[in-house]
Design a protein around this motif. Structure first.
Motif, PDB file in Angstrom:
ATOM      1  N   UNK A   1       0.829  -1.202   0.000  1.00 26.49           N
ATOM      2  CA  UNK A   1       0.000   0.000   0.000  1.00 26.49           C
ATOM      3  C   UNK A   1       0.866   1.255   0.000  1.00 26.49           C
ATOM      4  N   UNK A   2       0.204   2.346  -0.340  1.00 27.74           N
ATOM      5  CA  UNK A   2       0.873   3.647  -0.375  1.00 27.74           C
ATOM      6  C   UNK A   2      -0.002   4.660   0.348  1.00 27.74           C
ATOM      7  N   UNK A   3       0.558   5.311   1.345  1.00 26.88           N
ATOM      8  CA  UNK A   3      -0.109   6.414   2.031  1.00 26.88           C
ATOM      9  C   UNK A   3       0.402   7.711   1.411  1.00 26.88           C
ATOM     10  N   UNK A   4      -0.406   8.319   0.572  1.00 31.16           N
ATOM     11  CA  UNK A   4      -0.001   9.509  -0.186  1.00 31.16           C
ATOM     12  C   UNK A   4       0.251  10.677   0.752  1.00 31.16           C
ATOM     13  N   UNK A   5       1.466  11.216   0.695  1.00 33.10           N
ATOM     14  CA  UNK A   5       1.811  12.362   1.533  1.00 33.10           C
ATOM     15  C   UNK A   5       2.045  13.628   0.717  1.00 33.10           C
ATOM     16  N   UNK A   6       1.559  13.653  -0.527  1.00 33.21           N
ATOM     17  CA  UNK A   6       1.664  14.894  -1.281  1.00 33.21           C
ATOM     18  C   UNK A   6       2.102  14.767  -2.728  1.00 33.21           C
ATOM     19  N   UNK A   7       2.435  13.551  -3.190  1.00 36.96           N
ATOM     20  CA  UNK A   7       2.800  13.329  -4.593  1.00 36.96           C
ATOM     21  C   UNK A   7       1.783  12.343  -5.142  1.00 36.96           C
ATOM     22  N   UNK A   8       0.615  12.822  -5.604  1.00 40.85           N
ATOM     23  CA  UNK A   8      -0.577  11.984  -5.673  1.00 40.85           C
ATOM     24  C   UNK A   8      -0.758  11.116  -6.913  1.00 40.85           C
ATOM     25  N   UNK A   9       0.305  10.771  -7.615  1.00 40.25           N
ATOM     26  CA  UNK A   9       0.141   9.909  -8.782  1.00 40.25           C
ATOM     27  C   UNK A   9       1.225   8.843  -8.756  1.00 40.25           C
ATOM     28  N   UNK A  10       0.795   7.590  -8.884  1.00 36.75           N
ATOM     29  CA  UNK A  10       1.759   6.486  -8.880  1.00 36.75           C
ATOM     30  C   UNK A  10       1.148   5.313  -9.636  1.00 36.75           C
ATOM     31  N   UNK A  11       1.505   5.185 -10.907  1.00 37.87           N
ATOM     32  CA  UNK A  11       0.921   4.157 -11.769  1.00 37.87           C
ATOM     33  C   UNK A  11       1.712   2.853 -11.690  1.00 37.87           C
ATOM     34  N   UNK A  12       1.997   2.412 -10.507  1.00 40.74           N
ATOM     35  CA  UNK A  12       2.748   1.173 -10.296  1.00 40.74           C
ATOM     36  C   UNK A  12       1.761   0.006 -10.215  1.00 40.74           C
ATOM     37  N   UNK A  13       1.887  -0.937 -11.119  1.00 39.13           N
ATOM     38  CA  UNK A  13       0.939  -2.057 -11.127  1.00 39.13           C
ATOM     39  C   UNK A  13       1.142  -2.973  -9.917  1.00 39.13           C
ATOM     40  N   UNK A  14       2.337  -2.960  -9.330  1.00 44.34           N
ATOM     41  CA  UNK A  14       2.603  -3.783  -8.148  1.00 44.34           C
ATOM     42  C   UNK A  14       2.028  -3.167  -6.877  1.00 44.34           C
ATOM     43  N   UNK A  15       1.487  -1.973  -6.989  1.00 46.42           N
ATOM     44  CA  UNK A  15       0.819  -1.327  -5.856  1.00 46.42           C
ATOM     45  C   UNK A  15      -0.599  -1.858  -5.752  1.00 46.42           C
ATOM     46  N   UNK A  16      -0.961  -2.332  -4.559  1.00 47.52           N
ATOM     47  CA  UNK A  16      -2.282  -2.931  -4.377  1.00 47.52           C
ATOM     48  C   UNK A  16      -3.354  -1.924  -3.972  1.00 47.52           C
ATOM     49  N   UNK A  17      -2.964  -0.879  -3.230  1.00 49.58           N
ATOM     50  CA  UNK A  17      -3.982   0.032  -2.707  1.00 49.58           C
ATOM     51  C   UNK A  17      -3.344   1.365  -2.345  1.00 49.58           C
ATOM     52  N   UNK A  18      -4.121   2.440  -2.527  1.00 50.24           N
ATOM     53  CA  UNK A  18      -3.667   3.787  -2.176  1.00 50.24           C
ATOM     54  C   UNK A  18      -4.558   4.372  -1.088  1.00 50.24           C
ATOM     55  N   UNK A  19      -3.922   4.931  -0.071  1.00 47.57           N
ATOM     56  CA  UNK A  19      -4.609   5.695   0.966  1.00 47.57           C
ATOM     57  C   UNK A  19      -4.411   7.166   0.628  1.00 47.57           C
ATOM     58  N   UNK A  20      -5.500   7.857   0.268  1.00 47.11           N
ATOM     59  CA  UNK A  20      -5.372   9.197  -0.301  1.00 47.11           C
ATOM     60  C   UNK A  20      -6.056  10.258   0.559  1.00 47.11           C
ATOM     61  N   UNK A  21      -5.333  11.322   0.907  1.00 46.90           N
ATOM     62  CA  UNK A  21      -5.956  12.430   1.641  1.00 46.90           C
ATOM     63  C   UNK A  21      -6.902  13.250   0.777  1.00 46.90           C
ATOM     64  N   UNK A  22      -6.848  13.058  -0.547  1.00 45.33           N
ATOM     65  CA  UNK A  22      -7.747  13.782  -1.447  1.00 45.33           C
ATOM     66  C   UNK A  22      -9.043  13.017  -1.697  1.00 45.33           C
ATOM     67  N   UNK A  23      -9.156  11.827  -1.125  1.00 50.53           N
ATOM     68  CA  UNK A  23     -10.332  10.974  -1.339  1.00 50.53           C
ATOM     69  C   UNK A  23     -11.307  11.150  -0.189  1.00 50.53           C
ATOM     70  N   UNK A  24     -12.576  11.017  -0.487  1.00 47.93           N
ATOM     71  CA  UNK A  24     -13.611  11.017   0.549  1.00 47.93           C
ATOM     72  C   UNK A  24     -14.617   9.931   0.222  1.00 47.93           C
ATOM     73  N   UNK A  25     -15.438   9.588   1.187  1.00 44.09           N
ATOM     74  CA  UNK A  25     -16.445   8.569   0.954  1.00 44.09           C
ATOM     75  C   UNK A  25     -15.894   7.165   1.115  1.00 44.09           C
ATOM     76  N   UNK A  26     -16.682   6.154   0.688  1.00 45.91           N
ATOM     77  CA  UNK A  26     -16.273   4.747   0.870  1.00 45.91           C
ATOM     78  C   UNK A  26     -15.124   4.383  -0.065  1.00 45.91           C
ATOM     79  N   UNK A  27     -14.450   3.241   0.199  1.00 50.13           N
ATOM     80  CA  UNK A  27     -13.367   2.796  -0.687  1.00 50.13           C
ATOM     81  C   UNK A  27     -13.844   2.634  -2.122  1.00 50.13           C
ATOM     82  N   UNK A  28     -12.967   2.996  -3.061  1.00 51.55           N
ATOM     83  CA  UNK A  28     -13.247   2.887  -4.484  1.00 51.55           C
ATOM     84  C   UNK A  28     -12.465   1.695  -5.020  1.00 51.55           C
TER      85      UNK A  28
END
Length: 606
Positions: A353-380
């Motif tokens: 997983x990745x907890x985004x701390x300010x560089x909000x784009x990462x197109x890594x296919x080996x990344x399973x999930x992103x925790x985003x401060x710019x996201x709201x609502x239920x998991x997408x």
């Protein structure tokens, strides 16, 4: 798409690019239009032939007739195009490149007290960097020298960050694409270039959306890792729902020095998470470890694993082996840099997983999930993303200061002054924001402004030279103690479109109102953290909110109470840990499916 025959072969352009090219070749394009064509084709990894470049350079020189670097480059290009002897053209390129390197290598951007000399040094260094990276000769030097040059460009230019860094990064990105095609490139060299480009983009953009330009290289770099080292390790079985979990947080830059906003966040998160039942938490220090950092966190609830390494990237195998030995179920990185990318490409944990701390784009296919401060609502699930509202313990934001120091700083302003504060990486300051500040100062004679931060001061100096309000502005080219200045100023003016983060929290911790602008990808975060009464929809409302804080004492007092109430909520770990746990549960439940074809993990079209 239109296909154009060039000296570099056939090039496929979009219709918009072809229209721009027609204007460029007819010498009717502006400098901005020429740069737009160059940047668009470069972002797609296309060559930019000299017969196009010469027209762009002429347009640029018409707009900036004193740019010595443009004059030099135009002479080289025109000479190369007019010469019928390839050897002569190569000789010109080599001579120009070597001269640019000699100048750049002898330049320092630090320790120059004279502002004019410092400005000239920055301009010359930028010009030489562009010459070095755009020269045809660059591709003919050894890989070792190409890599060393790009690292040196970064190390010098990053000492005085400015928006020019993005142009250097764009040029560097083109060269990196070519380097990845060379079988002689090593993993250490590739990771080093990846990280310096990451740094140049992050330090140079004024709008966070521009970071997508760097993200374009991520899938290519990941493919290179797979090709070089083979497919990732088989994915271990996902942990069962509700099972005890071992979680490892990666921290790339481990120190608590002023200016580092990330370490306090991750330390707070790991410490809070370790208090959750059935959770064993590690903090993995995977790159720079400051003196005393391990001792400073020795009393926290997590276990530390330390692997300090520099550009040798010589401890990657140790880190991967340790993660497996610790039987880590979930690994969470705070940075989308080369170390995390290379580890994730190996598959070092069932859930990555990745907890985004300010560089909000990462197109890594080996990344399973992103925790985003710019996201709201239920998991997408489609975007493999869920919300993360950052929280941190109060002691990382608020500490006791000497009242005499607060008094001393306050006395630098008139007794009746209403002080506006801007505390920021200077690269975030745009012409639009400077105009807003000028408008604010013009509205009330008692307004005073303090701007403090690090980076290239040229834009601030130009602002001071051109505003009639210069005498009411204090500029401090340094990081200041926000626990002191939070008590000195009356209002903090947040930047846009690249908003402030940690600095705004430190100021708010003193009960000082923060005025912010909506209309960016961070709107959900602003609505969560800031007072709803101080969120402006346009510049006129922004100015009016600051004026109301000055003129309406009851409104100002209410906003101070709201700021402190928000601070109490923001230092409560419950919501943040719930966000992380929700993201983990979603990643496990849905098996972290691969991104859709043609999209990155943020759902952005590639």
């Amino acid at each position: 798409m239109p296909t154009v025959k060039t000296s570099k072969g056939e090039i496929d352009l979009t219709r918009d690019e072809y229209a721009l090219l027609e204007k460029v070749l007819s010498d009717s394009a502006t400098a901005e239009e020429g740069q737009l064509l160059y940047q668009g084709t470069s972002a797609r990894g296309l060559p930019f032939p000299m017969e196009w470049e010469v027209h762009v350079l002429r347009a640029t020189l018409a707009a900036f007739p004193r740019r010595e670097d443009i004059i030099q480059r135009l002479a080289i290009v025109e000479g190369a195009l007019s010469s019928q002897v390839t050897v002569e053209a190569e000789s010109i390129d080599r001579l120009a490149w070597e001269r640019a390197w000699a100048r750049f290598a002898g330049t320092s951007l630090l320790g120059t007290a004279d502002p004019d000399a410092a400005m000239a040094a920055r301009a010359n260094s930028f010009a030489d960097a562009c010459t070095l990276l755009s020269s045809p000769y660059f591709g003919s030097v050894s890989i070792e020298r190409r890599v060393a040059t790009m690292l040196a460009l970064h190390d010098t230019l990053i000492s005085a960050p400015s928006t020019d860094l993005v142009i250097v990064a764009d040029l560097g990105l083109r060269q990196f694409r070519r380097l990845l095609d060379d079988p002689a490139l090593t993993s250490v060299q590739a990771m080093g270039i990846f990280d310096v480009l990451h740094s140049l983009y992050f330090s140079g953009v004024t709008d966070v959306l521009d970071l997508r330009r760097f993200d374009a290289i991520v899938p290519i770099f990941e493919d290179w890792l797979f090709e070089r080292f083979g497919p990732a390790n088989p994915r271990p079985a996902l942990p069962a729902a509700g099972a005890p979990l071992t979680i490892a947080y990666l921290l790339h830059t481990a120190h608590f020095d002023r200016g580092n906003a990330v370490s306090p966040l991750i330390v707070s998160l790991a410490h809070m998470h370790a208090a959750v039942p059935n959770r064993r938490v590690f903090l993995y220090l995977v790159s720079y470890v400051g003196a005393g950092f391990i001792a400073d966190v020795a009393d926290r609830a997590f276990t530390v694993r330390s692997f300090p390494q520099g550009r040798g990237y010589d401890r990657m195998d140790e880190i991967a082996a340790s993660l497996r030995k610790d039987r880590v179920d979930v690994v969470i990185t705070e940075q989308n840099r080369a170390i995390a990318g290379a580890l994730f490409a190996r598959r070092v944990a069932p859930v990555q997983m990745w907890a985004d701390t300010g560089f909000p784009f990462w197109s890594l296919r080996s990344l399973d999930w992103t925790l985003s401060p710019a996201k709201s609502g239920p998991p997408d699930v489609a975007k493999r993303e869920s919300a993360l509202i950052w929280r941190q313990v109060a002691t990382t934001l608020q500490r006791d200061v000497d009242p005499a120091e607060v008094t001393r700083v306050r006395k630098t302003f008139p007794p009746d002054a209403f002080v506006l504060g801007v505390f920021v990486r200077l690269v975030k300051l745009t012409g639009q924001f400077f105009r807003l500040l000028d408008t604010l100062l013009a509205t009330e004679p008692t307004f005073r402004l303090v701007i403090a931060g690090t980076g290239d001061p040229n834009a601030v100096n130009r602002f001071l030279a051109n505003t009639v309000n210069a005498r009411r502005i204090t500029f401090l080219h340094e990081n200041v103690d926000l626990n002191v200045y939070g008590k000195v100023i009356n209002v903090m003016c947040d930047t846009f479109p690249f908003i402030g983060g940690y600095a705004c929290r430190e100021i708010a911790a003193q009960g000082t109102p923060v005025v912010s602008m909506l209309g960016t990808r961070w709107d959900d975060l602003l609505r969560e953290e800031r007072s709803p009464d101080l969120l402006a929809h346009d510049e006129a409302e922004y100015v009016e909110l600051v004026r109301r804080l000055y003129s309406d004492r009851e409104f100002y007092a209410r906003q101070k109470r709201i700021v402190l109430e928000n601070f109490v909520r923001q230092t409560d770990p419950t919501r943040m840990i719930d966000d992380v746990e929700s993201g983990i549960a979603a990643a496990v439940a849905h098996g972290a499916p691969a991104p859709q074809v043609g999209q990155d993990n943020n759902g952005m079209a590639r």
